[in-house]
Scaffold this motif. Structure first.
Motif, PDB file in Angstrom:
ATOM      1  N   GLY A 368       0.828  -1.214   0.000  1.00 17.16           N
ATOM      2  CA  GLY A 368       0.000   0.000   0.000  1.00 17.16           C
ATOM      3  C   GLY A 368       0.852   1.249   0.000  1.00 17.16           C
ATOM      4  O   GLY A 368       2.017   1.220  -0.422  1.00 17.16           O
ATOM      5  N   TYR A 369       0.290   2.325   0.489  1.00 15.85           N
ATOM      6  CA  TYR A 369       0.986   3.608   0.470  1.00 15.85           C
ATOM      7  C   TYR A 369       0.804   4.356   1.783  1.00 15.85           C
ATOM      8  O   TYR A 369      -0.248   4.259   2.428  1.00 15.85           O
ATOM      9  CB  TYR A 369       0.449   4.495  -0.658  1.00 15.85           C
ATOM     10  N   TYR A 370       1.826   5.096   2.147  1.00 20.13           N
ATOM     11  CA  TYR A 370       1.717   6.094   3.205  1.00 20.13           C
ATOM     12  C   TYR A 370       1.646   7.432   2.494  1.00 20.13           C
ATOM     13  O   TYR A 370       2.534   7.778   1.707  1.00 20.13           O
ATOM     14  CB  TYR A 370       2.942   6.031   4.131  1.00 20.13           C
ATOM     15  N   LEU A 371       0.588   8.185   2.711  1.00 17.71           N
ATOM     16  CA  LEU A 371       0.360   9.437   1.980  1.00 17.71           C
ATOM     17  C   LEU A 371       0.466  10.604   2.949  1.00 17.71           C
ATOM     18  O   LEU A 371      -0.171  10.593   4.015  1.00 17.71           O
ATOM     19  CB  LEU A 371      -1.020   9.418   1.322  1.00 17.71           C
ATOM     20  N   ALA A 372       1.261  11.612   2.565  1.00 12.61           N
ATOM     21  CA  ALA A 372       1.558  12.686   3.519  1.00 12.61           C
ATOM     22  C   ALA A 372       1.349  14.060   2.898  1.00 12.61           C
ATOM     23  O   ALA A 372       1.866  14.340   1.821  1.00 12.61           O
ATOM     24  CB  ALA A 372       3.005  12.561   3.984  1.00 12.61           C
TER      25      ALA A 372
END
Lengths: 459, 431
Positions: A368-372
Motif C-alpha cells: 500500500g501507500y503512506y500518503l503525507a
C-alpha cells in the motif's frame, strides 16, 4: 484597532437585526529566489447591518465606523429586507431569541515586529537556503499574516469583541530531475500574532532542512500505481478529509441544498471507531486555531459532534437552519469580510484520535501507500472527494519502500470511512486552510493517522 | 472632496512621505446582490466600498499598502506606511511604475442596476427549473450588479479614470431523487443587462437537464489512454495552467516554467488561437488599465499554436529582460474550429466528455490528475452515459500539442469565449 463596543448604536436595532464592525488586516511578504516580490500590508473594514423580516434577509455594508455609517447601512439593509419581503411574502415567525456576550482578544502582548523586521526574518531563512542548498532550481519564502477584528451587537442583546490573528510562514523549494521541475512546500502556521508563533529565523533551520530532505525524496521518487490500495493517511490528510469530504456535506445550508448527508442522519456512515467533531474553540483541553466563542449571529458557539462511534449525529447550524431542523444552534455562522453576511462555516474540524501506534499501522500493510500532506482538496455534495497529496512512501511488507513524488487521491467519504481499521493515538492540527465556500475564510482541520482503503490516481 | 481629488491627495501624500516614484489606485465599488439558497430567494445585499492601494519606490526599493475608506488622516498614515515598507525592501532596479501616457476617461455607460429585473430573472429561473426539471435542486444562485469607478494616478503623470458596470450570475445545482444525489455542477456569466432569462444563457438549460441524468452514473472499469472533449465551462481548468501559471512572472523569474524558451515557438496545435481582449465588445467585464498603470490593449497570446507573448508585468519584464504584455490577460477568446460536438466525438474510440474536473493543482511541469465530474463516457463516436469515480491524468503542455478538434460553436460567458476542444493522450482510469 476598531471600536470594541457598539452599544451606542443599540437604538438603531429592531426586530431581528445585527450590526458588525469588522476589520481584516493582512501582511504579505514574499521572496522569490532572493527577490522581494511581495511587500505589503493592507486593511479592509467597515460596518455591516443585517435585518430579518418574515423570512427575508436584507444586508448592507460600507467602510466607516461612525454613527452616520451605522445609520446608512441599517437603512439600506432594512430597505433590502422590505424589498424581498414585499415580493416573497414568506410570513415566517421571528428567529428564536438567544444572547451571548464576551471579549476574546488574542493579540500579542509583545512589541510588534516592523515590516522591515519581517523582511529581514525571511531574508535570513532565504539566505540559509541559498547558501546551503546551491543545487536548487528555485525557492520562495513567504509570510502571510491575517488579523480579524470584530465588534458585534444584535437586537437580541448579544455582543462581543474579538481579535483573532493567524500567522503563516511557507517555504517552497524547486529542483530539476531529467528536465522536469519537482516542487515541494511546507508551512508553519498557527493562531496568534507572528511574535507569539515565531522566535528567531535560526529556530526554523532544522525544519527547512526537513523540507529540503523531503524535496530530495520526491526528486528520487516514483508516481504511485493507479487503483484501490490500502493506505495510511498522515494526520494532515485526515484533517482535509474531515473538512472537505465530510464537513461540507454536513453544513446544514448544504444539507438543505441537497447534500447526501440529508438522508443519513442517525445512520452509520463510518467504521464504529470513527468520531468526527467540529470544535468551537477548545479541543482536548487546548485552544484551537480558529477559536469561536460567540458566532457572527451572536450565538454561543458549541462543539458540533458530527459523527459519534460511526453514526451521523449532527449537522452544523446557524440560527435559521437550527429552526428548520428543530436542532440547537451550534454557533457556526461566520463572515469573512466586513461586506460578507455570516454563513455556516466550519471552525476546527477533526477526526478524533484512536489508540494505535503509527509503527504498528505501517507494519500492518503488505502492499500500500503512506500518503503525507495535501496540496488542495475538493468535495462534492455526494461526499466524493479529490485531494492532491504532496508526498509519501510505498509500503511493502510492512515497511516503507520507495518515496512518492506526489499523487491525487479520490473516493466517496462515507464509503471510505467504513474501511477505516486503525487510528493513531497522535493527532495534528493545521491552521493553514482557507475554506472557499462563497467567502474565503480561515478554517482549521486535524486528525490522527488513518488506515483505510483509497483510490489512487496514477499515471 | 471628490473621488478624483481624494486620489490626487493620495498621490501627494505618497510624495510628501518621501516616495521617489508614487502610484495610487482608488476604486469605488457598489454591489447589489440577490441570493438564492436551497431553491428560495433568501437575501438581498447592498455593499459600498472605497479601496485605495498605494505603491512607493524610494531609493530603488518598493513597498505597498492599502486601506478602505477615505479619511485624510488614514490616507496619510497608510501612504506613509507604503514608504516605510519600501525602506524595508532591498533595492531592485526592476521596480518601476508606468511612464506618462495621455490622460483618458473610459466608460461603458452602465450605471444603474435594474433590481426588479434581477428579481424577476431569479424568480423565473426558480419557476422554470421547478416545472422543467422537478428533480433539480438550485442549491445556490447569486445575481449581482457591480458598479466600479477607478482612478489610477502615478507620479510620472499617468491619469486614467475608468467607469464600468455589469451584471454577473452564478448558479450552483444538483439533482435529488429520494436518497440519490447527483454531483453538483455550476455555471456563471456576466452580462450588460438582465433581458435574457438565466436558463437560456451559457448552456444552463443543458446543464440542468444533464444534472438529472447524472443521478444514474456508472463507474468505468479499468484504465485506458484516450481522448477527452472538454466543455467550454470546464476548459479554464486546463487553460489556466498556461495563462495564470506557466507564462507569468513567478514561473519565468524563477526559471521553472516549461515554456521559458518557447516564445515564438509552437506550444499548441496549429488549430489553437487564444486572444486576450479586455477592450473588446465580445467581453462584458473587461478592463481599461493594467495593474501596472498601462492602458490595456487586446493581444494575441497564442496564434496558430505559436506562443506570441509571455504574460509578464512591468516588474517581470524588467527582471527577465523579456517583453511586457500589453494587458494583464484574462478576457480569453479562443478562435472557433470547424466541427460540431458530434463531429468531435465521432472519431473517438474510447474517451470522455469532461464537463467538470475536481483535481490537484498542476505541477510546474503541467502534470494534472483529477476526477472527471458531471462527465460522460464516449465509445465508438457516441456519447453514452454519465460516469462516476473516474479519474483523468494528463500533461497539460502535451495535451495542447495534441488537440484533435475545436468546435464551431462557442459559449460566450461575458468574461471569456470558449469552444469545446478535443484533446488526445489522456489517461482515464475507472474502478
Amino acid at each position: 484597532m476598531i471600536k470594541t463596543d457598539l452599544k451606542e448604536y443599540a437604538e438603531l436595532l429592531g426586530g431581528y437585526s445585527e450590526l458588525r464592525l469588522h476589520e481584516n488586516r493582512n501582511t504579505n511578504v514574499m521572496l522569490m529566489n532572493g527577490n522581494l516580490v511581495g511587500n505589503e500590508n493592507s486593511s479592509s473594514g467597515g460596518l455591516s447591518a443585517r435585518v430579518y423580516k418574515n423570512g427575508a434577509w436584507g444586508f448592507a455594508s460600507s467602510p466607516g465606523a461612525e454613527l452616520d455609517t451605522a445609520k446608512k447601512v441599517m437603512a439600506a439593509a432594512s430597505r433590502n429586507a422590505d424589498f424581498l419581503d414585499s415580493r416573497l411574502k414568506k410570513g415566517l415567525p421571528p428567529l428564536p431569541a438567544m444572547a451571548a456576550h464576551g471579549i476574546y482578544d488574542l493579540s500579542t502582548k509583545k512589541p510588534r515586529r516592523s515590516q522591515k523586521e519581517l523582511v529581514d526574518f525571511i531574508s535570513e531563512i532565504d539566505g540559509y537556503i541559498a547558501s546551503k542548498y546551491k543545487g536548487l532550481k528555485g525557492r520562495r519564502v513567504l509570510i502571510k499574516n491575517l488579523d480579524m477584528e470584530k465588534a458585534f451587537l444584535n437586537s437580541y442583546g448579544s455582543s462581543f469583541y474579538s481579535v483573532t490573528p493567524r500567522s503563516v510562514l511557507m517555504v517552497f523549494l524547486f529542483a530539476e530531475k531529467d528536465g522536469a521541475v519537482v516542487d515541494h512546500w511546507e508551512d508553519v502556521s498557527s493562531v496568534g500574532h507572528f511574535e507569539d508563533v515565531f522566535t528567531e529565523p535560526s529556530a526554523l533551520f532544522n525544519w527547512v532542512d526537513g523540507v529540503y530532505e523531503r524535496l530530495m525524496q520526491k526528486v528520487s521518487g516514483i508516481y504511485p500505481e493507479a487503483g484501490h490500495k490500502e493506505c495510511i493517511l498522515d494526520a494532515s490528510l485526515a484533517g482535509i478529509l474531515a473538512h472537505e469530504a465530510v464537513g461540507h456535506t454536513t453544513e446544514a445550508d448544504l444539507v438543505l441544498g441537497g447534500s447526501v448527508a440529508g438522508a443519513l442522519m442517525g445512520k452509520p456512515v463510518a467504521s464504529s471507531m470513527v468520531n468526527l467533531t467540529d470544535f468551537a474553540h477548545t479541543a482536548f483541553g487546548k485552544p484551537c486555531h480558529i477559536p469561536i466563542y460567540v458566532d457572527d449571529e451572536g450565538v454561543e458557539a458549541k462543539d458540533a459532534v458530527i459523527i459519534k462511534d460511526g453514526v451521523l449525529t449532527s449537522y452544523m447550524h446557524n440560527r435559521e437552519s437550527a429552526v428548520h431542523y428543530g436542532a440547537a444552534p451550534t454557533g457556526n455562522a461566520r463572515a469573512s469580510e466586513f461586506s460578507d453576511e455570516p454563513i455556516i462555516r466550519m471552525r476546527n474540524t477533526a477526526i478524533l484520535p484512536g489508540t494505535d501506534r503509527l509503527e504498528d499501522m505501517v507494519a500492518s500493510v503488505d502492499d500500500g501507500y503512506y500518503l503525507a500532506g495535501w496540496t488542495n482538496g475538493q468535495a462534492d455534495a455526494t461526499s466524493e472527494f479529490t485531494f492532491g497529496v504532496k508526498s509519501g512512501y510505498e509500503i511493502k511488507n510492512g515497511k516503507f519502500a520507495r518515496s512518492l513524488r506526489g499523487a491525487t487521491v479520490s473516493g466517496v467519504a462515507f464509503d471510505l470511512l467504513k474501511t477505516v481499521t486503525m487510528l493513531s493515538s497522535e493527532m495534528n492540527w493545521s491552521a493553514l486552510g482557507m475554506c472557499g465556500k462563497k467567502q474565503s475564510i480561515p478554517a482549521a482541520m486535524g486528525g490522527p493517522a488513518v488506515k483505510c482503503v483509497m483510490n489512487i490516481g496514477g499515471r | 472632496m471628490s473621488d478624483k481629488n481624494t486620489a490626487l491627495f493620495c498621490l501627494e501624500s505618497l510624495k510628501k512621505a518621501g516616495a521617489d516614484k508614487a502610484q495610487c489606485v482608488l476604486v469605488n465599488t457598489e454591489k447589489n446582490e440577490l441570493n438564492v439558497d436551497a431553491d428560495k430567494i433568501s437575501l438581498m445585499r447592498t455593499s459600498y466600498n472605497t479601496n485605495i492601494r498605494f505603491t512607493a519606490i524610494k531609493d530603488g526599493r518598493r513597498g505597498s499598502s492599502s486601506l478602505n475608506g477615505f479619511l485624510k488622516p488614514d490616507i496619510e498614515r497608510v501612504a506613509a506606511s507604503a514608504v516605510e515598507n519600501a525602506k524595508a525592501s532591498p533595492a531592485d532596479p526592476a521596480y518601476d511604475i508606468a511612464p506618462r501616457q495621455p490622460a483618458k476617461v473610459f466608460d461603458n455607460k452602465i450605471v444603474t442596476p435594474d433590481l426588479d429585473a434581477m428579481y424577476d430573472r431569479l424568480s423565473t429561473l426558480l419557476a422554470q427549473a421547478r416545472v422543467k426539471y422537478p428533480l433539480l435542486k438550485l442549491s445556490q444562485a447569486i445575481l449581482n450588479f457591480n458598479r466600479r469607478m477607478e482612478y489610477f494616478l502615478n507620479s510620472n503623470g499617468v491619469d486614467f479614470t475608468s467607469n464600468s458596470g455589469y451584471y454577473d450570475a452564478f448558479v450552483f445545482f444538483l439533482s435529488q431523487d429520494g436518497k440519490k444525489t447527483s454531483s453538483f455542477n455550476y455555471s456563471m456569466y456576466t452580462a450588460r443587462d438582465m433581458k435574457k432569462e438565466i436558463i437560456d444563457t451559457v448552456s444552463i438549460d443543458t446543464l440542468f437537464r444533464q444534472s438529472a441524468e447524472q443521478l444514474n452514473t456508472r463507474p468505468l472499469e479499468g484504465k485506458f489512454e484516450g481522448e477527452i472533449i472538454v466543455t467550454p465551462v470546464c476548459l479554464i481548468n486546463f487553460l489556466q495552467f498556461i495563462t495564470t501559471m506557466a507564462i507569468r512572472d513567478a514561473s519565468l523569474i524563477s526559471g521553472s516554467s516549461v515554456y521559458k524558451d518557447k516564445l515564438g515557438k509552437q506550444i499548441a496545435s496549429q488549430a489553437f488561437t487564444l486572444r486576450s481582449k479586455p477592450v473588446s465588445d465580445e467581453i462584458v467585464d473587461g478592463y481599461y488599465v493594467t495593474p501596472d498603470g498601462f492602458e490595456a490593449e487586446n493581444t494575441t497570446i497564442i496564434e496558430k499554436g505559436v506562443l506570441k507573448t509571455f504574460l509578464l508585468s512591468l516588474y517581470g519584464a524588467n527582471k527577465t529582460g523579456l517583453p511586457r504584455v500589453s494587458n494583464t490577460a484574462g478576457c480569453d477568446v479562443i478562435e472557433p474550429g470547424d466541427k460540431t460536438l458530434e463531429e468531435l466525438a465521432a472519431p473517438i474510440k474510447k474517451g470522455l466528455l469532461v464537463a467538470r474536473v475536481s483535481g490537484n493543482n498542476p505541477t510546474e511541469g503541467g502534470d494534472f490528475s483529477g476526477v472527471a465530474k458531471n462527465s460522460y463516457y464516449i465509445e465508438n463516436g457516441k456519447i453514452l452515459y454519465p460516469v462516476s469515480e473516474t479519474m483523468i491524468s494528463c500533461n497539460i503542455p502535451k495535451m495542447f500539442m495534441d488537440i484533435k478538434g475545436i468546435s464551431r460553436e462557442r459559449v460566450h460567458f461575458g468574461n471569456s469565449v470558449y469552444p469545446w476542444i478535443s484533446f488526445g493522450g489522456v489517461t482515464v482510469s475507472g474502478k
